[in-house]
Design a protein around this motif. Structure first.
Motif, PDB file in Angstrom:
ATOM      1  N   ALA A  33       0.879  -1.159   0.144  1.00 42.43           N
ATOM      2  CA  ALA A  33       0.143  -0.127   0.084  1.00 42.43           C
ATOM      3  C   ALA A  33       0.976   1.226  -0.087  1.00 42.43           C
ATOM      4  CB  ALA A  33      -1.035   0.055   1.100  1.00 42.43           C
ATOM      5  N   THR A  34       2.032   1.305   0.833  1.00 45.56           N
ATOM      6  CA  THR A  34       2.944   2.397   0.660  1.00 45.56           C
ATOM      7  C   THR A  34       3.533   2.347  -0.507  1.00 45.56           C
ATOM      8  OG1 THR A  34       3.168   2.080   3.142  1.00 45.56           O
ATOM      9  CG2 THR A  34       4.853   3.336   1.876  1.00 45.56           C
ATOM     10  N   ALA A  35       4.091   1.381  -1.008  1.00 50.25           N
ATOM     11  CA  ALA A  35       4.594   1.595  -2.381  1.00 50.25           C
ATOM     12  C   ALA A  35       3.518   1.958  -3.519  1.00 50.25           C
ATOM     13  CB  ALA A  35       5.148   0.169  -2.476  1.00 50.25           C
ATOM     14  N   ALA A  36       2.195   1.612  -3.481  1.00 52.64           N
ATOM     15  CA  ALA A  36       1.186   1.999  -4.563  1.00 52.64           C
ATOM     16  C   ALA A  36       1.158   3.784  -4.362  1.00 52.64           C
ATOM     17  CB  ALA A  36      -0.048   1.223  -4.353  1.00 52.64           C
ATOM     18  N   ARG A  37       0.932   4.075  -3.176  1.00 58.08           N
ATOM     19  CA  ARG A  37       0.606   5.411  -2.711  1.00 58.08           C
ATOM     20  C   ARG A  37       1.882   6.367  -3.173  1.00 58.08           C
ATOM     21  NH1 ARG A  37      -1.690   3.787   1.897  1.00 58.08           N
ATOM     22  NH2 ARG A  37       0.382   3.659   3.175  1.00 58.08           N
ATOM     23  N   ASP A  38       3.112   5.774  -3.094  1.00 53.64           N
ATOM     24  CA  ASP A  38       4.365   6.446  -3.342  1.00 53.64           C
ATOM     25  C   ASP A  38       4.428   6.560  -5.065  1.00 53.64           C
ATOM     26  OD1 ASP A  38       5.078   6.726  -0.964  1.00 53.64           O
ATOM     27  OD2 ASP A  38       6.584   5.288  -1.275  1.00 53.64           O
ATOM     28  N   ILE A  43       3.628   9.439 -10.349  1.00 56.07           N
ATOM     29  CA  ILE A  43       2.942   9.379 -11.454  1.00 56.07           C
ATOM     30  C   ILE A  43       2.192  11.023 -11.704  1.00 56.07           C
ATOM     31  CG2 ILE A  43       0.815   8.841 -12.898  1.00 56.07           C
ATOM     32  CD1 ILE A  43       1.729   5.897 -11.717  1.00 56.07           C
ATOM     33  N   GLU A  44       1.630  11.346 -10.702  1.00 60.55           N
ATOM     34  CA  GLU A  44       0.871  12.598 -10.457  1.00 60.55           C
ATOM     35  C   GLU A  44       1.935  13.781 -10.813  1.00 60.55           C
ATOM     36  OE1 GLU A  44      -2.156  15.351 -10.522  1.00 60.55           O
ATOM     37  OE2 GLU A  44      -2.274  13.018 -10.270  1.00 60.55           O
ATOM     38  N   VAL A  45       3.144  13.544 -10.218  1.00 60.99           N
ATOM     39  CA  VAL A  45       4.306  14.807 -10.522  1.00 60.99           C
ATOM     40  C   VAL A  45       4.599  14.812 -11.831  1.00 60.99           C
ATOM     41  CG1 VAL A  45       6.433  15.255  -9.851  1.00 60.99           C
ATOM     42  CG2 VAL A  45       4.955  14.749  -8.025  1.00 60.99           C
ATOM     43  N   HIS A  46       4.884  13.538 -12.468  1.00 64.44           N
ATOM     44  CA  HIS A  46       5.130  13.390 -14.002  1.00 64.44           C
ATOM     45  C   HIS A  46       4.130  13.939 -14.921  1.00 64.44           C
ATOM     46  CE1 HIS A  46       6.828  11.753 -17.501  1.00 64.44           C
ATOM     47  NE2 HIS A  46       5.739  11.248 -17.877  1.00 64.44           N
ATOM     48  N   THR A  47       2.950  13.560 -14.626  1.00 60.91           N
ATOM     49  CA  THR A  47       1.815  13.966 -15.372  1.00 60.91           C
ATOM     50  C   THR A  47       1.685  15.562 -15.141  1.00 60.91           C
ATOM     51  OG1 THR A  47       0.001  13.402 -14.017  1.00 60.91           O
ATOM     52  CG2 THR A  47       0.629  11.821 -15.567  1.00 60.91           C
TER      53      THR A  47
END
Length: 64
Positions: A33-38, A43-47
């Motif tokens: 779950a931690t890895a998925a949130r990271d 991805i949000e920063v990249h997009t």
């Protein structure tokens, strides 16, 4: 009383193993779950920084 002791003796080991596995699984799920949130944050920063990604995102959000 003897039946209860015999029953616990017979199923005690499987219960202990199942409990141990559930604890280990919970740790793994927490790590996942931690890895998925990271990853979602990255991805949000990249997009938000990539012009092509922004175009694709606007296209998807417009429903076209």
């Amino acid at each position: 009383m003897g039946d209860i002791v015999q029953f616990v003796a017979q199923v005690g080991f499987p219960i202990a193993v199942a409990t141990w596995l559930l604890v280990k699984l919970q740790v793994s799920l927490d790590n996942f779950a931690t890895a998925a949130r990271d990853l979602a944050g990255k991805i949000e920063v990249h997009t938000s920084q990539c012009a092509k990604c922004q175009d694709i995102r606007q296209h998807i959000q417009s429903g076209v």
